[in-house]
Design a protein around this motif. Structure first.
Motif, short mmCIF file in Angstrom:
data_model
loop_
_atom_site.label_atom_id
_atom_site.label_comp_id
_atom_site.label_asym_id
_atom_site.label_seq_id
_atom_site.Cartn_x
_atom_site.Cartn_y
_atom_site.Cartn_z
N VAL A 468 0.84 -1.21 0.00
CA VAL A 468 0.00 0.00 0.00
C VAL A 468 0.87 1.25 0.00
CG1 VAL A 468 -1.66 1.34 1.36
CG2 VAL A 468 -2.00 -1.12 1.04
N ALA A 469 1.96 1.23 0.77
CA ALA A 469 2.86 2.39 0.80
C ALA A 469 3.50 2.62 -0.56
CB ALA A 469 3.92 2.19 1.87
N GLU A 470 3.87 1.54 -1.24
CA GLU A 470 4.45 1.67 -2.59
C GLU A 470 3.45 2.31 -3.55
OE1 GLU A 470 7.13 -1.63 -4.14
OE2 GLU A 470 5.93 -2.69 -2.64
N VAL A 471 2.20 1.84 -3.50
CA VAL A 471 1.18 2.39 -4.40
C VAL A 471 0.96 3.86 -4.09
CG1 VAL A 471 -1.24 2.26 -5.12
CG2 VAL A 471 0.07 0.15 -4.74
N ARG A 472 0.88 4.22 -2.82
CA ARG A 472 0.67 5.62 -2.45
C ARG A 472 1.82 6.50 -2.97
NH1 ARG A 472 -0.67 4.27 3.51
NH2 ARG A 472 -2.94 4.00 3.51
N GLU A 473 3.05 5.98 -2.87
CA GLU A 473 4.20 6.76 -3.32
C GLU A 473 4.14 6.99 -4.83
OE1 GLU A 473 9.10 6.36 -3.47
OE2 GLU A 473 7.91 4.95 -2.31
N ARG A 474 3.80 5.94 -5.58
CA ARG A 474 3.71 6.09 -7.04
C ARG A 474 2.53 6.99 -7.40
NH1 ARG A 474 7.63 6.56 -8.65
NH2 ARG A 474 6.89 6.30 -10.78
N LEU A 475 1.43 6.88 -6.68
CA LEU A 475 0.26 7.72 -6.94
C LEU A 475 0.61 9.18 -6.73
CD1 LEU A 475 -2.74 8.06 -7.56
CD2 LEU A 475 -3.23 7.50 -5.17
N LEU A 478 2.63 10.34 -9.72
CA LEU A 478 1.79 10.56 -10.90
C LEU A 478 0.97 11.83 -10.76
CD1 LEU A 478 0.55 6.89 -11.50
CD2 LEU A 478 2.14 8.18 -12.95
N ASP A 479 0.46 12.08 -9.56
CA ASP A 479 -0.30 13.31 -9.33
C ASP A 479 0.58 14.54 -9.54
OD1 ASP A 479 -2.73 12.13 -8.81
OD2 ASP A 479 -2.42 12.06 -6.63
N ALA A 480 1.84 14.45 -9.12
CA ALA A 480 2.73 15.60 -9.20
C ALA A 480 3.33 15.82 -10.58
CB ALA A 480 3.86 15.45 -8.17
N HIS A 481 3.66 14.72 -11.26
CA HIS A 481 4.43 14.85 -12.50
C HIS A 481 3.75 14.22 -13.73
CE1 HIS A 481 7.69 16.23 -9.97
NE2 HIS A 481 7.59 15.12 -9.24
N GLY A 482 2.56 13.68 -13.57
CA GLY A 482 1.85 13.10 -14.71
C GLY A 482 2.46 11.79 -15.19
N ALA A 483 2.11 11.38 -16.41
CA ALA A 483 2.53 10.09 -16.94
C ALA A 483 4.03 9.95 -17.04
CB ALA A 483 1.89 9.87 -18.31
N ALA A 484 4.76 11.06 -17.14
CA ALA A 484 6.22 11.00 -17.21
C ALA A 484 6.80 10.32 -15.98
CB ALA A 484 6.80 12.40 -17.36
N ALA A 485 6.09 10.35 -14.86
CA ALA A 485 6.59 9.73 -13.63
C ALA A 485 6.52 8.21 -13.70
CB ALA A 485 5.79 10.23 -12.43
N SER A 486 5.87 7.66 -14.74
CA SER A 486 5.72 6.21 -14.84
C SER A 486 6.96 5.56 -15.45
CB SER A 486 4.49 5.86 -15.67
OG SER A 486 4.60 6.39 -16.98
N ILE A 487 7.84 6.35 -16.04
CA ILE A 487 9.04 5.79 -16.67
C ILE A 487 10.01 5.29 -15.61
CG2 ILE A 487 10.99 6.25 -18.20
CD1 ILE A 487 9.33 8.33 -19.61
#
Length: 487
Positions: A468-475, A478-487
């Motif tokens: 859950v902590a990992e998902v929150r961190e990635r979320l 993504l909220d801060a930097h958009g799809a570019a944060a998925s790379i």
């Protein structure tokens, strides 16, 4: 402009007519859910088999929900066009294998009579995941309003399990002839899959076979035990894997098809050139020779099934969640983004660790990248993103659990879950669990992700504080930097 129908066939441009004369066909296949995918996939394979070998394999399609498809096809005598969107330009022709388009409720007596007819030896289905009315554990959802009404004795069965159960009950009494029930939706083990062990074969009955049996068991019918024994003996539920990208048809698509044909086609569909159909070779009755049209008949579809669900379908869902938030409209549009191909390949490389040995994963992924980037396709991300709560568990959570249990890190799958979590806040969310998903965000902030996972039936992951902590961190990224944060 004249409407496409049997009378208009003689005036079609050369090379755009059906492969066989539709009037030469009988009624040998019942199809539940004659939407765009069926018309661009199974119906085309069946027409090709008919052109090669004959057999009179005409299809009668029964719409399950809206009546729009019936309204498009009935005035056209079941005729429609398929336009293949190739990089070199569109190719349009009429398909004539669908002889009638009816509605399962309006024409319930006809549906039951056809299911009981010895001439009908094949039933195919494309009713989407939610059309099977499954409970979170995979069995029959007896609380579903349609299922509950059917079990209570509704005069017209409204659920797919109810329609099949009633039809099989009539068939046993009327003729007792064997039947093939062939589900063609994107679900793991959509029919039944044989799993080989050292000294025996164990059949894991899933989805359609399981749902039909559970409906009969819950029916209260006096003959239910006899019916269940007959189903075990006479009805086959082969598992399948289907693949062809078929975007939702637009007005522009219908206009273009009508221009190509010289007649108005309100039932036009489009698709990519690629097509795949893998069928478990476990049939009980006569069928078209689909294997001569490029379909594969194999003892076990599981390797193909898992690869397709986790790579193609999972990759599609990932692109839809990231692309919509990035302002992209179609898959091809999303693939032009600098983040898209790296994200897709990283996701596939990670998920590959959960796939059976012996598959050409690298070649499959290269093919996916080319298919997704085809500029002639206009596959809308909004269409792909629908019903995420039904898709995410099989496409992402299953490999995630397997990889983590084996001690592997899963950063790409964590990012995928975070992208879906963000998508559940979309005001246009189209999901059968939409109300519960939105409610998950109404409580304390630290309960949002666990609540979403609980809606998915993933209580184990909801209770995993590290995950859950990992998902929150990635979320948050993504909220801060958009799809570019998925790379």
């Amino acid at each position: 402009m004249t409407r496409l129908n049997l009378g208009a066939l003689t005036g079609l441009p050369e090379g755009t007519g059906p492969l066989v004369d539709p009037r030469s066909l009988g009624t040998r296949i019942v199809h539940l859910g004659p939407g765009a995918f069926h018309r661009a996939h199974q119906a085309v394979h069946t027409e090709q088999a008919e052109a090669l070998h004959g057999g009179g394999w005409g299809i009668v399609g029964f719409s399950q929900r809206g009546r729009g498809v019936v309204g498009q096809l009935a005035p056209q005598d079941g005729l429609y066009s398929l336009t293949l969107r190739t990089p070199d330009g569109p190719r349009t022709r009429v398909v004539g294998q669908l002889r009638e388009a009816l509605h399962a409720a309006d024409d319930a007596d006809r549906l039951r009579a056809l299911l009981a007819s010895p001439r009908v030896t094949v039933v195919t289905l494309t009713v989407t995941e939610k059309g099977y009315r499954r409970a979170p554990g995979g069995g029959l959802d007896a609380t579903d309003p349609l299922v509950a009404a059917d079990l209570a004795g509704a005069p017209v069965p409204g659920s797919v399990p109810g329609q099949l159960a009633h039809g099989l009950r009539a068939r046993r009494v009327v003729c007792g002839a064997p039947l093939n029930v062939v589900p063609c939706d994107n679900m793991a083990d959509n029919g039944q899959v044989a799993v080989s062990y050292t000294h025996l074969d164990v059949y894991k009955r899933q989805v359609v076979a399981r749902l039909v049996r559970e409906f009969v068991q819950a029916s209260g019918w006096d003959d239910r035990d006899t019916l269940l024994a007959w189903i075990d003996e006479a009805v086959a539920f082969p598992s399948t894997v289907v693949d062809r990208i078929v975007p939702a048809t637009t007005d522009a698509d219908r206009d273009a098809a009508s221009v190509a044909l010289g007649v108005r086609d309100e039932a036009a569909v489009t698709g990519e050139p690629f097509t795949q159909w893998v069928l478990q070779d476990a049939f009980a009755a006569d069928r078209p020779r689909w294997e001569d049209t490029g379909a594969l008949l194999v003892p076990d579809v599981a390797p193909y099934q898992v690869m397709k669900l986790r790579l193609l379908n999972g990759g599609h869902t990932l692109l839809s969640c990231l692309g919509l938030a990035d302002g992209r409209g179609t898959v091809a549009d999303a693939m032009t983004a600098p983040w898209a191909e790296p994200v897709l390949r990283a996701y596939a490389a990670e998920v590959a660790g959960s796939l059976p040995a012996g598959l050409d994963v690298d070649g499959y992924v290269d093919g996916l990248v080319a298919r997704f980037a085809n500029p002639a396709m206009r596959h809308r991300l909004r269409q792909i993103a629908t019903d995420g709560s039904l898709k995410v568990p099989e496409r992402w959570l299953a490999p995630l659990r397997e990889l983590r249990a084996a001690g592997h890190a899963t950063p790409a799958l964590v990012t995928a879950v975070a992208a879906w979590a963000r998508h559940t806040r979309d005001e246009r969310l189209d999901d059968p669990a939409a109300e519960r998903l939105r409610a998950a965000w109404q409580g304390p902030a630290d309960r949002g992700v666990p609540a979403l996972l609980t809606v998915l039936g993933a209580e184990d992951l909801a209770g995993d504080r590290h995950f859950v902590a990992e998902v929150r961190e990635r979320l948050a990224a993504l909220d801060a930097h958009g799809a570019a944060a998925s790379i």
